[in-house]
Write an enzyme that holds these catalytic residues in place. Sequence first.
Site, short mmCIF file in Angstrom:
data_model
loop_
_atom_site.label_atom_id
_atom_site.label_comp_id
_atom_site.label_asym_id
_atom_site.label_seq_id
_atom_site.Cartn_x
_atom_site.Cartn_y
_atom_site.Cartn_z
N ARG A 43 0.88 -1.18 0.00
CA ARG A 43 0.00 0.00 0.00
C ARG A 43 0.90 1.22 0.00
O ARG A 43 1.52 1.54 1.01
CB ARG A 43 -0.89 -0.04 1.23
CG ARG A 43 -1.89 1.10 1.33
CD ARG A 43 -2.90 0.78 2.43
NE ARG A 43 -3.89 1.82 2.57
CZ ARG A 43 -3.77 2.87 3.39
NH1 ARG A 43 -2.69 3.02 4.12
NH2 ARG A 43 -4.74 3.76 3.45
N SER A 112 -12.95 -2.60 -0.37
CA SER A 112 -13.23 -2.03 0.96
C SER A 112 -14.68 -1.62 1.07
O SER A 112 -15.18 -0.91 0.19
CB SER A 112 -12.39 -0.77 1.19
OG SER A 112 -11.03 -1.08 1.21
N LYS A 141 -5.11 5.45 9.71
CA LYS A 141 -5.96 5.99 8.63
C LYS A 141 -7.10 6.76 9.29
O LYS A 141 -7.92 6.18 10.00
CB LYS A 141 -6.51 4.83 7.77
CG LYS A 141 -7.35 5.28 6.59
CD LYS A 141 -7.67 4.08 5.70
CE LYS A 141 -8.83 4.31 4.77
NZ LYS A 141 -8.56 5.16 3.64
N1 TZP Z 1 -8.29 0.80 6.08
C1 TZP Z 1 -9.16 0.92 7.08
S1 TZP Z 1 -8.39 1.15 8.57
C2 TZP Z 1 -6.86 1.06 7.85
C3 TZP Z 1 -6.99 0.88 6.48
C4 TZP Z 1 -5.89 0.79 5.51
C5 TZP Z 1 -5.57 1.21 8.60
C6 TZP Z 1 -5.40 0.16 9.64
O1 TZP Z 1 -4.19 0.36 10.31
P1 TZP Z 1 -3.86 -0.27 11.74
O2 TZP Z 1 -2.52 0.31 12.08
O3 TZP Z 1 -3.78 -1.76 11.57
O4 TZP Z 1 -4.94 0.17 12.68
#
Ligand code: TZP
Length: 223
Positions: A43, A112, A141
Amino acid sequence: MARLDPDVLRFYMVTDQLLMRGQPLADVVSAAVRGGVSCVQLREKHLPGREFLAQALMLKRLLAPHHVPLIINDRIDIAMACGADGVHLGQNDLPVSDARKLLLPDIFIGWSVESIEDVRQSTGLPLDYLGVGPIFATATKTDTKTDWGLSGLARVRAATALPLVAIGGIHAGNAGDVLRAGADGLAVVSALCAADDPQAAASRFRSLCDEEINARRTWWRSR
Ligand code: TZP
Ligand code: MG
């Protein structure tokens, strides 16, 4: 189109090099693979296409001998060019049906979902799994809609037969709850990319996933 084995999604690493504190991507991913991740999503929101492709090719070479699938986030051109195993698309990326027409048939597609309306729309689309997130609020995020929570994840589980990968705020302390709410796999960013010891972190998660999913299968068989 071959059906995706849901075990591939059991413990899903999503990369974020900004969290790796100068450690090379290859080192962190190799450690996570030794610990037991079942797939890796590259990503890279900010890399120019040429560099994104170079990293994708590097990871493909690294993962192939371990039979760990490589998934590319957002970019179907990069996925095709590096020989990725899958692509992960969001609500603002190319529509799934168009992506399916462009991709080789063996490349699987994840999507998603951010609302129950998205889940309803997934019915009938040529999809292999849904990414459900964020389950919990996460600093990784922040441009997200509402958090699903465990009850939201359970609602998604009841609404679709597609394999579900849960993401967002997942750590070893809540992993079991997330799986019991209906996820087929767990996706994590910071729990691996920012870990002091990504191999040990991955190994702990993988054991949790195996324990929970194997118990679920035993229960189904005994019915
Ligand atoms: N999509 C929804 S939450 C997220 C993504 C890419 C990030 C999740 O990151 P983490 O550090 O595992 O909480
Ligand atoms: Mg996207």
